[in-house]
Design a protein around this motif. Structure first.
Motif, short mmCIF file in Angstrom:
data_model
loop_
_atom_site.label_atom_id
_atom_site.label_comp_id
_atom_site.label_asym_id
_atom_site.label_seq_id
_atom_site.Cartn_x
_atom_site.Cartn_y
_atom_site.Cartn_z
N GLY A 324 0.80 -1.21 0.00
CA GLY A 324 0.00 0.00 0.00
C GLY A 324 0.84 1.26 0.00
O GLY A 324 1.96 1.28 0.50
N LYS A 325 0.27 2.32 -0.56
CA LYS A 325 0.93 3.62 -0.59
C LYS A 325 0.06 4.66 0.10
O LYS A 325 -1.17 4.58 0.04
CB LYS A 325 1.20 4.03 -2.04
N SER A 326 0.70 5.61 0.72
CA SER A 326 -0.02 6.65 1.44
C SER A 326 -0.82 7.50 0.46
O SER A 326 -0.32 7.93 -0.58
CB SER A 326 0.96 7.51 2.23
N GLY A 327 -2.09 7.72 0.80
CA GLY A 327 -2.95 8.53 -0.07
C GLY A 327 -4.36 7.98 -0.10
O GLY A 327 -4.71 7.04 0.63
N LYS A 328 -5.17 8.56 -0.95
CA LYS A 328 -6.55 8.12 -1.09
C LYS A 328 -6.60 6.71 -1.68
O LYS A 328 -5.71 6.32 -2.42
CB LYS A 328 -7.33 9.09 -1.97
N ASN A 412 -5.53 -0.13 -3.02
CA ASN A 412 -4.44 0.23 -2.10
C ASN A 412 -4.60 1.67 -1.66
O ASN A 412 -5.18 2.51 -2.37
CB ASN A 412 -3.08 -0.02 -2.73
N GLY A 413 -4.12 1.95 -0.49
CA GLY A 413 -4.19 3.29 0.09
C GLY A 413 -3.61 3.30 1.47
O GLY A 413 -2.95 2.34 1.91
N GLY A 414 -3.87 4.38 2.23
CA GLY A 414 -3.37 4.47 3.59
C GLY A 414 -2.92 5.87 3.95
O GLY A 414 -3.20 6.84 3.22
N ASN A 415 -2.22 5.97 5.05
CA ASN A 415 -1.67 7.24 5.51
C ASN A 415 -0.26 7.02 6.02
O ASN A 415 0.35 5.99 5.73
CB ASN A 415 -2.57 7.85 6.59
N ASP A 416 0.26 7.97 6.78
CA ASP A 416 1.64 7.86 7.25
C ASP A 416 1.82 6.75 8.27
O ASP A 416 2.95 6.27 8.48
CB ASP A 416 2.08 9.19 7.87
N ASN A 417 0.74 6.31 8.94
CA ASN A 417 0.86 5.31 9.99
C ASN A 417 0.41 3.92 9.56
O ASN A 417 0.80 2.92 10.19
CB ASN A 417 0.05 5.74 11.22
N ALA A 418 -0.40 3.82 8.54
CA ALA A 418 -0.90 2.51 8.10
C ALA A 418 -1.19 2.56 6.60
O ALA A 418 -1.63 3.58 6.07
CB ALA A 418 -2.16 2.13 8.87
N TYR A 420 -2.30 -0.27 3.09
CA TYR A 420 -2.84 -1.59 2.77
C TYR A 420 -2.87 -1.77 1.25
O TYR A 420 -2.91 -0.80 0.48
CB TYR A 420 -4.24 -1.75 3.34
N MET A 421 -2.85 -3.03 0.86
CA MET A 421 -3.03 -3.42 -0.53
C MET A 421 -3.74 -4.76 -0.56
O MET A 421 -3.27 -5.74 0.00
CB MET A 421 -1.68 -3.53 -1.26
#
Length: 478
Positions: A324-328, A412-418, A420-421
């Protein structure tokens, strides 16, 4: 005075080194597969065996010209003389790692296809350190009018425009487009292409430190895999990694049982490389969907594989899956479909013809014939299909339609702390032979959670179900 002496010394050393390289290049022996070859083939052999580039214009010499040589092994000087023979007033010079073909009376930059315009455009191409770039391509935009820079980075170009737009390019540097001025010396500074340089050293093998990359490593990216309509990872990397040999023992969908060797057979028993998926040992590549792969790295020598111990004696293949990458949240879908066909069949002899040839062979051995003329006629007209068959077994066997379709979707998505993909894939592949079909369904979930500055949790869950109809099924003819 000290600076002047240093400059003189450096110039003398550079001149001696250049002369030494040129002399070595002249005498280097080039090996060719045959005594007759085209100019294009000879130039490719020169570049491959000398590690030097041959700079010329495609309009300068005839690449299709056939050159006859006395031997399959000739010196570079003799080969270049044969290439330039009957190709006009041409000569060549060796500068650094370049063999530059120029006109015999040309003391400046070699012409690529100089225009006949009345405006003269000149300039110099340098790198960020102020050093000249030799052999940089200088082309006038929208035309075939161009040249290359000489040993000091200078170029001269005739243009029909007073202030033409020039395209300057060179391997390892970012291409530039400038508005040149005629009658003035245009100074162009080229910057190194950092992305291209990183591609030569950056490989995806998880969080391994860069200092461990001390040997031979090849990498295959997800873009290279996506460009191929593949149904297995082994088929995807076949032909992309130098030194990696993939041999298919059979062609049944999902059961190709391909064997891999890195730089040949290294041990007497098992010569397969050590395979790791996201750092976890895996004995096969069949348990992963090619669409879930971010990169594949192949460690080919002892230096690069030493950190894995004795298991890496036959090389190491490191597979990194997408995370996963940080973002929407981003939803991706990839689907392919196609048909597979046999590339060719062995030409079959009909039963009547086979019977006739067998009779002739028996007659030549003074033995009685096996088939009577009535038997041969029955073979030919098919009036007795059971007693005198003429069956085309290839036509009966290859009755599979060969249709295949593959679908893959991921989120895939997430933020600075978590982050997912999650992905899901489906593959349905019909073989070109009956009862050789394959159906695959797979799921994958990669979750990364940052607990603190020092602790993080990485989870990877995967499921794959491969169903093949090849086992325990017989070929149905009737």
């Amino acid at each position: 005075m000290k600076t002047l002496m240093n400059k003189k010394t450096a110039a003398t050393l550079a001149l001696c080194l250049s002369m030494s390289v040129a002399a070595f290049g002249q005498n280097q022996v080039i090996h060719l597969p045959q005594t007759k070859a085209s100019v294009s083939t000879i130039i490719k052999a020169i570049e491959k065996q000398t590690q030097m580039s041959v700079d010329f214009s495609q309009n300068t010499i005839n690449l299709n010209k056939t050159v006859s040589l006395k031997s399959k092994s000739e010196s570079l000087g003799k080969l270049m003389a044969q290439i330039l023979k009957d190709n006009g007033n041409l000569t060549y010079k060796i500068v650094d790692r370049h063999i530059i073909i120029v006109k015999a009376d040309n003391q400046g930059a070699p012409a690529v296809q100089q225009g006949k315009g009345k405006y003269k455009v000149s300039g110099r191409v340098l790198d960020v350190n102020g050093d000249p770039i030799i052999g940089a391509s200088v082309m006038e935009e929208g035309t075939k009018n161009g040249t290359v820079t000489d040993v000091d980075g200078y170029f001269n170009l005739n243009s029909s425009k007073e202030n033409p737009t020039l395209d300057i390019s060179y391997i390892g540097f970012t291409s530039q487009q400038i508005k040149a001025r005629s009658g003035a010396t245009n100074k162009i500074t080229m910057k190194e292409n950092a992305q291209n340089l990183e591609e030569l050293v950056v490989v995806g093998y998880g969080t391994m430190k860069k200092e461990n990359l001390t040997g031979s490593v090849s990498s295959v990216s997800s873009k290279e895999l996506a460009a191929r309509p593949i149904t297995s990872v082994k088929a995807g990397i076949q032909g992309l990694v130098p030194g990696l040999q993939v041999t298919n023992s059979q062609g049944r969908p999902g059961e190709d049982n391909a064997s891999m060797t890195v730089r040949g057979v290294g041990t007497l028993n098992n010569s397969s490389p050590y395979i790791l998926i996201d750092g976890i040992e895996s004995g096969t590549m069949n348990n992963i969907d090619p669409n879930d792969i971010e990169s594949i790295s192949v460690l080919k020598d002892a230096a690069s594989a030493a950190i894995y111990g004795s298991k890496a004696a036959n090389g190491v293949i490191l597979i990194t899956t997408k995370r996963g990458k940080s973002g929407k949240p981003t939803i991706s879908y990839n689907g392919t479909f196609g048909w597979q066909v046999a590339t060719g069949h062995v030409e079959r002899m009909h039963s009547a013809d086979a019977a006739e040839y067998l009779n002739k062979a028996l007659q030549a051995s003074d033995k009685p014939i096996r088939f009577t003329p009535e038997d041969i006629q029955k073979f030919r007209d098919g009036s007795d299909p059971y007693g005198h068959p003429d069956t085309d077994w290839q036509d009966l066997a290859y009755q599979g339609n060969g249709f295949m379709h593959q679908h893959s979707a991921s989120v895939n998505g997430g933020n600075d702390n978590a982050s997912y993909m999650v992905s899901a894939g489906y593959l349905n592949q019909n073989g070109i032979m009956v009862h050789s079909n394959r159906e695959q369904f797979n799921l994958r979930s990669n979750v990364d959670v940052k607990l603190s500055d020092k602790f993080a949790v990485h989870t990877s869950l995967s499921y794959i179900n491969n169903v093949s109809s090849t086992k325990y099924n017989c070929l149905k003819i009737w």
